[in-house]
Enzyme design. Structure first.
Site, PDB file in Angstrom:
ATOM      1  N   GLU A   1     154.240   0.113   0.614  1.00  0.00           N
ATOM      2  CA  GLU A   1     154.676   0.385  -0.626  1.00  0.00           C
ATOM      3  C   GLU A   1     153.554   1.192  -1.567  1.00  0.00           C
ATOM      4  O   GLU A   1     154.184   1.929  -2.394  1.00  0.00           O
ATOM      5  CB  GLU A   1     154.775  -1.040  -1.583  1.00  0.00           C
ATOM      6  CG  GLU A   1     155.726  -1.025  -2.663  1.00  0.00           C
ATOM      7  CD  GLU A   1     155.991  -2.576  -3.280  1.00  0.00           C
ATOM      8  OE1 GLU A   1     155.267  -3.103  -3.924  1.00  0.00           O
ATOM      9  OE2 GLU A   1     157.172  -3.166  -2.848  1.00  0.00           O
TER      10      GLU A   1
ATOM     11  N   LYS B   1     167.687  -2.373  -6.152  1.00  0.00           N
ATOM     12  CA  LYS B   1     167.955  -3.604  -7.056  1.00  0.00           C
ATOM     13  C   LYS B   1     169.061  -3.386  -8.037  1.00  0.00           C
ATOM     14  O   LYS B   1     169.905  -4.325  -8.150  1.00  0.00           O
ATOM     15  CB  LYS B   1     166.806  -3.883  -7.892  1.00  0.00           C
ATOM     16  CG  LYS B   1     165.446  -4.263  -6.938  1.00  0.00           C
ATOM     17  CD  LYS B   1     164.326  -4.298  -8.141  1.00  0.00           C
ATOM     18  CE  LYS B   1     162.881  -4.654  -7.234  1.00  0.00           C
ATOM     19  NZ  LYS B   1     161.812  -4.613  -7.965  1.00  0.00           N
TER      20      LYS B   1
ATOM     21  N   GLY C   1     151.306  -5.620  -8.133  1.00  0.00           N
ATOM     22  CA  GLY C   1     151.652  -6.969  -7.187  1.00  0.00           C
ATOM     23  C   GLY C   1     150.929  -6.995  -5.807  1.00  0.00           C
ATOM     24  O   GLY C   1     150.439  -8.070  -5.542  1.00  0.00           O
ATOM     25  N   ARG C   2     150.854  -5.737  -5.224  1.00  0.00           N
ATOM     26  CA  ARG C   2     150.322  -5.920  -3.824  1.00  0.00           C
ATOM     27  C   ARG C   2     149.022  -5.960  -3.884  1.00  0.00           C
ATOM     28  O   ARG C   2     148.311  -5.999  -2.641  1.00  0.00           O
ATOM     29  CB  ARG C   2     150.692  -4.621  -3.106  1.00  0.00           C
ATOM     30  CG  ARG C   2     150.718  -3.423  -3.652  1.00  0.00           C
ATOM     31  CD  ARG C   2     151.584  -2.300  -2.927  1.00  0.00           C
ATOM     32  NE  ARG C   2     151.517  -1.127  -3.797  1.00  0.00           N
ATOM     33  CZ  ARG C   2     152.315  -0.688  -4.587  1.00  0.00           C
ATOM     34  NH1 ARG C   2     153.321  -1.477  -4.981  1.00  0.00           N
ATOM     35  NH2 ARG C   2     152.075   0.500  -5.300  1.00  0.00           N
TER      36      ARG C   2
ATOM     37  N   HIS D   1     152.203  -9.149  25.663  1.00  0.00           N
ATOM     38  CA  HIS D   1     153.232  -9.509  26.418  1.00  0.00           C
ATOM     39  C   HIS D   1     154.729  -9.168  26.088  1.00  0.00           C
ATOM     40  O   HIS D   1     155.878  -9.478  26.423  1.00  0.00           O
ATOM     41  CB  HIS D   1     153.239 -11.096  26.851  1.00  0.00           C
ATOM     42  CG  HIS D   1     152.216 -11.481  27.425  1.00  0.00           C
ATOM     43  ND1 HIS D   1     152.123 -11.462  28.918  1.00  0.00           N
ATOM     44  CD2 HIS D   1     150.836 -11.849  27.157  1.00  0.00           C
ATOM     45  CE1 HIS D   1     150.936 -11.923  29.524  1.00  0.00           C
ATOM     46  NE2 HIS D   1     150.099 -12.009  28.406  1.00  0.00           N
TER      47      HIS D   1
ATOM     48  N   LYS E   1     155.015 -11.421 -11.327  1.00  0.00           N
ATOM     49  CA  LYS E   1     154.442 -10.654 -12.177  1.00  0.00           C
ATOM     50  C   LYS E   1     155.265 -10.214 -13.476  1.00  0.00           C
ATOM     51  O   LYS E   1     154.777 -10.589 -14.471  1.00  0.00           O
ATOM     52  CB  LYS E   1     153.885  -9.528 -11.681  1.00  0.00           C
ATOM     53  CG  LYS E   1     153.053  -8.417 -12.540  1.00  0.00           C
ATOM     54  CD  LYS E   1     152.591  -7.246 -11.710  1.00  0.00           C
ATOM     55  CE  LYS E   1     152.133  -6.131 -12.759  1.00  0.00           C
ATOM     56  NZ  LYS E   1     151.515  -5.004 -12.358  1.00  0.00           N
TER      57      LYS E   1
ATOM     58  N   GLU F   1     165.215 -12.525  -6.788  1.00  0.00           N
ATOM     59  CA  GLU F   1     164.845 -13.715  -5.937  1.00  0.00           C
ATOM     60  C   GLU F   1     164.104 -14.679  -6.356  1.00  0.00           C
ATOM     61  O   GLU F   1     164.735 -15.951  -6.098  1.00  0.00           O
ATOM     62  CB  GLU F   1     164.083 -12.997  -4.527  1.00  0.00           C
ATOM     63  CG  GLU F   1     164.786 -11.829  -3.990  1.00  0.00           C
ATOM     64  CD  GLU F   1     164.636 -10.475  -4.378  1.00  0.00           C
ATOM     65  OE1 GLU F   1     164.592 -10.278  -5.677  1.00  0.00           O
ATOM     66  OE2 GLU F   1     165.293  -9.587  -3.545  1.00  0.00           O
TER      67      GLU F   1
HETATM   68  O1  F6P Z   1     160.418  -4.886  -5.670  1.00  0.00           O
HETATM   69  C1  F6P Z   1     158.903  -4.680  -5.325  1.00  0.00           C
HETATM   70  C2  F6P Z   1     158.119  -5.474  -6.380  1.00  0.00           C
HETATM   71  O2  F6P Z   1     158.192  -4.917  -7.636  1.00  0.00           O
HETATM   72  C3  F6P Z   1     156.825  -5.418  -5.591  1.00  0.00           C
HETATM   73  O3  F6P Z   1     156.078  -4.460  -6.062  1.00  0.00           O
HETATM   74  C4  F6P Z   1     156.265  -6.892  -6.265  1.00  0.00           C
HETATM   75  O4  F6P Z   1     155.044  -7.412  -5.511  1.00  0.00           O
HETATM   76  C5  F6P Z   1     157.451  -7.812  -6.007  1.00  0.00           C
HETATM   77  O5  F6P Z   1     158.610  -6.835  -6.290  1.00  0.00           O
HETATM   78  C6  F6P Z   1     157.549  -9.088  -6.753  1.00  0.00           C
HETATM   79  O6  F6P Z   1     157.774  -8.795  -8.252  1.00  0.00           O
HETATM   80  P1  F6P Z   1     157.206  -9.652  -9.247  1.00  0.00           P
HETATM   81  O7  F6P Z   1     156.025 -10.469  -9.001  1.00  0.00           O
HETATM   82  O8  F6P Z   1     157.303  -9.097 -10.644  1.00  0.00           O
HETATM   83  O9  F6P Z   1     158.183 -10.863  -9.088  1.00  0.00           O
END
Ligand code: F6P
Length: 565
Positions: free
Chosen positions: A370, A526, A284-285, A401, A222, A228
């Protein structure tokens, strides 16, 4: 043209939800609690013969049975009165209208607009968001058709047969979960892989199995600033270019981006002609129905992706139209409040009796935790009860199990959501000719029955059990669960399940008076990772001027020494 305006309900101007503790509605529920705590589910079933018939709701194709929750008719009435008094109707309508209910980020919350039909119109701050949504869906659809038909090929002329979605959190969990859940609908020979972790093991393991000439990368973020995702994307680009003989121009045919941030996409080196956008009003979620779902659309095709969105819309409509006491997200959300705040539940376990839904609990963890893992209300004051149910789970029967022992006989109360399907996506026959799916579903039904009704010492003794063993075999029962049964795990049904939980989040967030749509709590970690990186790679935490705490400094030193630094 369907115009989605606020006139569906008579609503007054939106206001922040009211804290519910201390209100007459909450007090009424508290005074009813002794009756709920004292009576067991066995007693409730005996006292209310029509319990099973009244404590169920059909929403879309979902048959939702909550007769095994520790509540009675009065309790349910009181729970919907609390939701009403908290202002759920106004809040819901403000959300559907596109008001900026995410006040701490000054944004609208409009994932529901992602699934409005083309014929609808929703004017938000002067723009028709439905037209914008369908413009992107059409672009995604055209791209999908071209890839699936082999018209859009890789730089060497090969068909693109593997899609690698690089993203994390909401830019990963939704499409990864849905891609697995709907694997039976993948009909164009395209497989999807998902890379999220900055741990290089993730990308390495995926790339090891792939041919660059046949691989399409979707960089999904987003913000397009997530460490990452950008790290993995850079390495993937290098792998692709190296694998195709150093041909930089190949990136244009093998990389597309999904983002709200065109500037950063361009900076990264992806042509914005190859970008599929969405909007800051999609959290995002809550974004699996946006362009973030491109990997899913590539696998199942645009029509089935449309069915997925339609499924979400069915539940949106139910959420808007059903009276509060017959409204599935309201009833289930409020039962979660009852269980976690007043019956002492420690968490909610989600148990899909479908291997294809293996990632659904992980998806729900981000969606719910979240969203509602907050301890201040919208006005900045501290909440006075608990918030944010802890979600976890595994597909049945594997969980049986592993951890069901604790669910059945442990000291903690863990309400369960059972999810199952009448028709299997696969079925096999055992040696005696019985359906393995029937076997699975017999387990599904048995577990909630045992959780609810248990087995008493008398019943166990009557079976001839040795007296010393009787207490060990007693099944306390009285452990609440909801059962969600659907005809089959189709794209539409998956959409319905997602929306059912999305709206529970809003219901609970409203009652708790918090903002389910921001996530400030993830930021500091972060920032500090960025600050610690140069210490790890450079002079270490013991260098003069470092203000790292003693524990972290010692860990950094040990890490450095084991890294030979
Ligand atoms: O760190 C949490 C977050 O901001 C989430 O809310 C989001 O879904 C995820 O990181 C990834 O963010 P982006 O889509 O901006 O890479």
């Amino acid at each position: 043209m369907v115009t989605h305006t606020p006139d569906r309900q008579d609503v007054s101007p939106p206001r922040a939800p009211r804290p519910m503790r201390g209100t007459p509605q909450w007090a009424a529920l508290e005074s009813h609690m002794p009756a709920l705590r004292e009576r067991t589910l066995r007693e409730l079933f005996a006292a209310e013969p029509d319990r099973a018939a009244t404590m169920r709701i059909s929403a879309g194709e979902l048959y939702i049975d909550y007769a095994k929750q520790r509540v009675d008719a009065t309790g349910l009435t009181l729970l919907s009165a609390i939701a009403d008094a908290a202002g759920i109707i106004e809040r819901r309508e403000a959300m559907f209208r596109g008001e900026r209910i995410n006040t701490t980020e000054d944004r609208a919350v409009l994932h529901t607009a992602l699934r409005l039909p083309r014929s609808a119109s929703l004017i938000v701050e002067g723009a028709d968001v439905v037209a914008e949504v369908h413009e992107v869906l059409d672009r995604m659809g055209r791209f999908t058709d071209r890839v699936r038909a082999g018209e859009h090929r890789g730089a060497t002329g090969e068909r693109l047969t593997t899609v690698v979605n690089i993203g994390i959190g909401g830019s990963d969990l939704g499409p990864a979960m849905a891609s697995e859940a709907l694997r039976h609908y993948s009909d164009a020979g395209i497989s999807a892989r998902f890379v999220s972790n900055v741990d290089p093991a993730d990308l390495t393991a995926v790339l090891a199995t792939l041919d660059p000439a046949r691989t399409l990368f979707i960089i999904a973020s987003k913000t397009f600033s997530t460490l990452e995702t950008l790290s993995n994307a850079e390495v993937a680009r290098r792998w692709l270019v190296d694998g195709l003989g150093g041909d930089e121009s190949a990136v244009a045919r093998h990389f597309v981006a999904v983002s709200t941030n065109a500037g950063r996409v361009a900076e990264f080196g992806i042509d914005t002609a190859n970008m599929f956008g969405f909007w800051d009003w999609v959290g995002g979620r809550y974004s699996v129905g946006s362009a973030i779902g491109l990997s899913l659309m590539l696998r199942i095709g645009r029509q089935r992706f449309g069915e997925f969105l339609h499924g979400m819309r069915l539940i949106d409509e139910h959420f808007r139209d059903a009276p509060l006491d017959r409204n599935a997200p309201v009833v289930l959300g409020m039962l979660g409040v009852l269980n976690s705040e007043l019956l002492g539940a420690q968490s909610r376990v989600v148990l899909p009796y479908s291997n294809d839904l293996a990632r659904f609990p992980a998806y729900l963890q981000q969606l719910t935790m979240e969203s509602n893992g907050k301890s201040v209300r919208l006005d900045g004051s501290a909440v006075d009860g608990s918030t944010g149910e802890i979600y976890w789970g595994e597909p049945g029967t594997n969980g049986q199990h592993a951890f069901y022992q604790l669910l059945h006989q442990g000291t903690r109360l863990v309400p369960a959501d059972f999810i199952g399907f009448a028709e299997p996506t696969d079925d096999l026959l055992t040696a005696d000719g019985s359906s393995m799916h029937d076997l699975l579903m017999a387990n599904f039904l048995a577990q909630s029955q045992v959780l609810a009704l248990g087995r008493t010492a008398e019943e166990i003794a009557a079976e001839g059990t040795e007296p010393g063993l009787v207490p060990h075999k007693v099944m306390p029962g009285n452990r609440p669960s909801t059962t969600i049964l659907a005809p089959r795990l189709t794209p539409s049904v998956l959409g319905q399940l997602i929306a059912l939980y999305e709206h529970q989040v809003l219901v609970q967030g409203t009652v708790w008076g918090i903002n389910p749509f921001d996530q400030w709590g993830v930021e500091l970690g972060k920032t500090q990772a960025k600050e610690l990186l140069p210490l790890i790679t450079g002079p270490g935490a013991s260098a003069p001027g470092s203000d790292v705490d003693g524990s972290t400094a010692a860990l950094i030193d040990r890490y450095r020494s084991w890294r030979g630094r």
